[in-house]
Design a protein around this motif. Structure first.
Motif, PDB file in Angstrom:
ATOM      1  N   PRO A 196      16.247  66.212 -64.321  1.00 43.30           N
ATOM      2  CA  PRO A 196      16.692  66.612 -65.663  1.00 43.30           C
ATOM      3  C   PRO A 196      18.061  66.069 -66.039  1.00 43.30           C
ATOM      4  O   PRO A 196      18.326  65.795 -67.210  1.00 43.30           O
ATOM      5  CB  PRO A 196      16.686  68.140 -65.605  1.00 43.30           C
ATOM      6  N   GLY A 197      18.954  65.881 -65.065  1.00 46.92           N
ATOM      7  CA  GLY A 197      20.301  65.407 -65.377  1.00 46.92           C
ATOM      8  C   GLY A 197      20.512  63.933 -65.106  1.00 46.92           C
ATOM      9  O   GLY A 197      21.646  63.438 -65.189  1.00 46.92           O
ATOM     10  N   ASP A 198      19.442  63.206 -64.773  1.00 44.32           N
ATOM     11  CA  ASP A 198      19.575  61.795 -64.415  1.00 44.32           C
ATOM     12  C   ASP A 198      19.494  60.897 -65.650  1.00 44.32           C
ATOM     13  O   ASP A 198      18.713  61.157 -66.572  1.00 44.32           O
ATOM     14  CB  ASP A 198      18.459  61.390 -63.436  1.00 44.32           C
ATOM     15  N   ASP A 199      20.282  59.843 -65.665  1.00 40.70           N
ATOM     16  CA  ASP A 199      20.276  58.873 -66.753  1.00 40.70           C
ATOM     17  C   ASP A 199      19.252  57.792 -66.442  1.00 40.70           C
ATOM     18  O   ASP A 199      19.470  56.928 -65.580  1.00 40.70           O
ATOM     19  CB  ASP A 199      21.667  58.266 -66.913  1.00 40.70           C
ATOM     20  N   ALA A 200      18.138  57.832 -67.134  1.00 39.45           N
ATOM     21  CA  ALA A 200      17.044  56.886 -66.872  1.00 39.45           C
ATOM     22  C   ALA A 200      17.053  55.692 -67.827  1.00 39.45           C
ATOM     23  O   ALA A 200      16.124  54.874 -67.800  1.00 39.45           O
ATOM     24  CB  ALA A 200      15.712  57.614 -66.972  1.00 39.45           C
ATOM     25  N   THR A 201      18.097  55.550 -68.645  1.00 37.20           N
ATOM     26  CA  THR A 201      18.107  54.454 -69.625  1.00 37.20           C
ATOM     27  C   THR A 201      18.053  53.058 -68.985  1.00 37.20           C
ATOM     28  O   THR A 201      17.488  52.140 -69.610  1.00 37.20           O
ATOM     29  CB  THR A 201      19.337  54.554 -70.549  1.00 37.20           C
ATOM     30  N   PRO A 202      18.595  52.835 -67.767  1.00 40.70           N
ATOM     31  CA  PRO A 202      18.469  51.486 -67.185  1.00 40.70           C
ATOM     32  C   PRO A 202      17.026  51.079 -66.905  1.00 40.70           C
ATOM     33  O   PRO A 202      16.777  49.902 -66.633  1.00 40.70           O
ATOM     34  CB  PRO A 202      19.288  51.585 -65.889  1.00 40.70           C
ATOM     35  N   PHE A 203      16.091  52.027 -66.973  1.00 40.07           N
ATOM     36  CA  PHE A 203      14.716  51.740 -66.572  1.00 40.07           C
ATOM     37  C   PHE A 203      13.748  51.774 -67.757  1.00 40.07           C
ATOM     38  O   PHE A 203      12.538  51.880 -67.576  1.00 40.07           O
ATOM     39  CB  PHE A 203      14.288  52.734 -65.496  1.00 40.07           C
ATOM     40  N   GLU A 204      14.294  51.680 -68.962  1.00 37.70           N
ATOM     41  CA  GLU A 204      13.445  51.648 -70.143  1.00 37.70           C
ATOM     42  C   GLU A 204      12.535  50.422 -70.085  1.00 37.70           C
ATOM     43  O   GLU A 204      12.939  49.341 -69.662  1.00 37.70           O
ATOM     44  CB  GLU A 204      14.307  51.622 -71.413  1.00 37.70           C
ATOM     45  N   GLY A 205      11.311  50.606 -70.513  1.00 37.17           N
ATOM     46  CA  GLY A 205      10.315  49.550 -70.407  1.00 37.17           C
ATOM     47  C   GLY A 205       9.356  49.781 -69.269  1.00 37.17           C
ATOM     48  O   GLY A 205       8.292  49.149 -69.213  1.00 37.17           O
ATOM     49  N   PHE A 206       9.725  50.674 -68.345  1.00 35.32           N
ATOM     50  CA  PHE A 206       8.831  51.079 -67.266  1.00 35.32           C
ATOM     51  C   PHE A 206       8.327  52.498 -67.534  1.00 35.32           C
ATOM     52  O   PHE A 206       8.799  53.176 -68.446  1.00 35.32           O
ATOM     53  CB  PHE A 206       9.562  51.039 -65.917  1.00 35.32           C
ATOM     54  N   ASN A 207       7.355  52.915 -66.750  1.00 33.83           N
ATOM     55  CA  ASN A 207       6.911  54.307 -66.819  1.00 33.83           C
ATOM     56  C   ASN A 207       7.981  55.198 -66.208  1.00 33.83           C
ATOM     57  O   ASN A 207       8.336  55.011 -65.037  1.00 33.83           O
ATOM     58  CB  ASN A 207       5.598  54.489 -66.044  1.00 33.83           C
ATOM     59  N   ILE A 208       8.504  56.131 -66.966  1.00 35.59           N
ATOM     60  CA  ILE A 208       9.546  57.033 -66.472  1.00 35.59           C
ATOM     61  C   ILE A 208       9.000  58.457 -66.469  1.00 35.59           C
ATOM     62  O   ILE A 208       8.582  58.965 -67.518  1.00 35.59           O
ATOM     63  CB  ILE A 208      10.817  56.952 -67.335  1.00 35.59           C
ATOM     64  N   TRP A 209       8.997  59.066 -65.304  1.00 33.09           N
ATOM     65  CA  TRP A 209       8.636  60.480 -65.179  1.00 33.09           C
ATOM     66  C   TRP A 209       9.929  61.258 -65.007  1.00 33.09           C
ATOM     67  O   TRP A 209      10.506  61.252 -63.924  1.00 33.09           O
ATOM     68  CB  TRP A 209       7.709  60.696 -63.979  1.00 33.09           C
ATOM     69  N   LYS A 210      10.367  61.886 -66.065  1.00 35.19           N
ATOM     70  CA  LYS A 210      11.647  62.599 -66.039  1.00 35.19           C
ATOM     71  C   LYS A 210      11.398  64.105 -66.070  1.00 35.19           C
ATOM     72  O   LYS A 210      10.707  64.612 -66.961  1.00 35.19           O
ATOM     73  CB  LYS A 210      12.507  62.185 -67.238  1.00 35.19           C
ATOM     74  N   ASN A 211      11.967  64.777 -65.088  1.00 35.56           N
ATOM     75  CA  ASN A 211      11.892  66.240 -65.002  1.00 35.56           C
ATOM     76  C   ASN A 211      10.450  66.744 -65.018  1.00 35.56           C
ATOM     77  O   ASN A 211      10.137  67.763 -65.632  1.00 35.56           O
ATOM     78  CB  ASN A 211      12.676  66.881 -66.148  1.00 35.56           C
ATOM     79  N   GLU A 212       9.572  66.023 -64.335  1.00 37.84           N
ATOM     80  CA  GLU A 212       8.178  66.461 -64.224  1.00 37.84           C
ATOM     81  C   GLU A 212       8.066  67.577 -63.181  1.00 37.84           C
ATOM     82  O   GLU A 212       8.854  67.637 -62.232  1.00 37.84           O
ATOM     83  CB  GLU A 212       7.291  65.291 -63.824  1.00 37.84           C
ATOM     84  N   PRO A 213       7.088  68.464 -63.324  1.00 41.42           N
ATOM     85  CA  PRO A 213       6.887  69.503 -62.304  1.00 41.42           C
ATOM     86  C   PRO A 213       6.636  68.875 -60.931  1.00 41.42           C
ATOM     87  O   PRO A 213       6.014  67.805 -60.827  1.00 41.42           O
ATOM     88  CB  PRO A 213       5.637  70.243 -62.802  1.00 41.42           C
ATOM     89  N   LEU A 214       7.114  69.543 -59.907  1.00 37.72           N
ATOM     90  CA  LEU A 214       7.002  69.001 -58.558  1.00 37.72           C
ATOM     91  C   LEU A 214       5.549  68.769 -58.160  1.00 37.72           C
ATOM     92  O   LEU A 214       5.235  67.807 -57.447  1.00 37.72           O
ATOM     93  CB  LEU A 214       7.695  69.947 -57.569  1.00 37.72           C
ATOM     94  N   ALA A 215       4.636  69.612 -58.623  1.00 38.80           N
ATOM     95  CA  ALA A 215       3.222  69.416 -58.301  1.00 38.80           C
ATOM     96  C   ALA A 215       2.728  68.074 -58.834  1.00 38.80           C
ATOM     97  O   ALA A 215       1.954  67.365 -58.165  1.00 38.80           O
ATOM     98  CB  ALA A 215       2.387  70.558 -58.876  1.00 38.80           C
TER      99      ALA A 215
END
Length: 286
Positions: A196-215
């Protein structure tokens, strides 16, 4: 020699306390597997924080998951902090490692893993936790892979999971280098994991799973062809599913925290690791 487990009546309830963190929880499951295989009659309750409970969901070795203490015939404390110490109260027997602060509160203090295993070396975390089971009465044997369960992966097409984050900066390789690795992995879909607190902007253009449930994260990792990431909990999830792992180590000790019982490449010294080093470890010709 009589061991504590030998004296427990059939059907006894065991509370295993494992507070924090994701990797620790994953690496507790080999010890649980050993205990249940030796005494399948025991009723095992995991005392675990709700955010990490999905690590143990679906595990047939475990009868119950709880976030609070429950009186048991035996409480095994794998954490050792003040809160977990209090959770052992009310149980008839209380076991934990002798190096824990306030370990005099235990009825049974577990020696150092080296003493139990008969080795004079640093031990892996999985060995450390399993050694307690050997001391309690499980026959000495090979320590198995971590045991996790997950729903079916989201796709059948080959994909790579990359986790470019970690708990602290000294454990984190540069984001732009992870992005460059991803761009050079041809023939795979790429999934980046972010909290939830991670900056994922360097990885735009890829599939990003941000703050998904652990399951869901377990499900994604379980079907990956390869996992690449910093030394952190998701790397241990990958190892539990037998996924090949490339893991980058900074301040942590690989002897204690390397992927357990899976094909893996450990790279050390974040400031010295190049993109080509990671690609080479991943089996990509550079």
């Amino acid at each position: 020699m009589s061991h504590l487990l030998d004296r427990l009546p059939s059907g006894s309830r065991i509370a295993v306390i494992r507070l924090r963190s994701l990797g620790d929880c994953v690496l507790t499951t080999p010890a649980i597997s050993l205990l249940k295989a030796h005494r399948p009659d025991l009723k095992i309750t995991m005392i675990v924080e709700p955010r990490f409970a999905p690590v143990f969901e679906g595990n047939p070795d475990i009868e119950e998951l709880r976030a609070d203490a429950r009186a048991a015939d035996l409480a095994i404390n794998f954490h050792g902090g003040t809160r977990s110490m209090l959770m052992t109260f009310g149980s008839k027997l209380r076991a934990g490692f002798g190096h824990h602060a306030w370990s005099f509160l235990y009825s049974h203090r577990v020696p150092r893993a080296q003493e139990i295993l008969g080795v004079d070396r640093a031990v892996h975390t999985a060995e450390h936790l399993a050694s307690a089971m050997f001391w309690l009465g499980v026959p000495m044997q090979e320590i198995p892979r971590a045991r996790l369960f997950a729903a079916a992966p989201p796709q059948s097409k080959p994909y790579v999971v990359i986790h470019p984050f970690a708990a602290t900066p000294e454990k984190t390789w540069a984001a732009e280098r992870f992005a460059e690795v991803a761009r050079k992995l041809s023939g795979f879909d790429i999934f980046f994991l972010a909290g939830p607190g991670d900056d994922a902007t360097p990885f735009e253009g890829f599939n990003i799973w941000k703050n998904e449930p652990l399951a869901r994260v377990k499900s994604l990792i379980s079907g990956a062809s390869l996992f690449i990431g910093n030394d952190s909990g998701p790397a241990h999830i990958a190892a539990a599913f037998g996924v090949p792992v490339v893991v980058l180590f900074g301040s942590s000790d690989p002897l204690a925290w390397s992927p357990w019982r899976t094909e893996s490449h450990v790279l050390q010294g974040l400031d010295r690791i190049s993109v080509d080093d990671v690609l080479s470890a991943a089996g990509v010709r550079v």
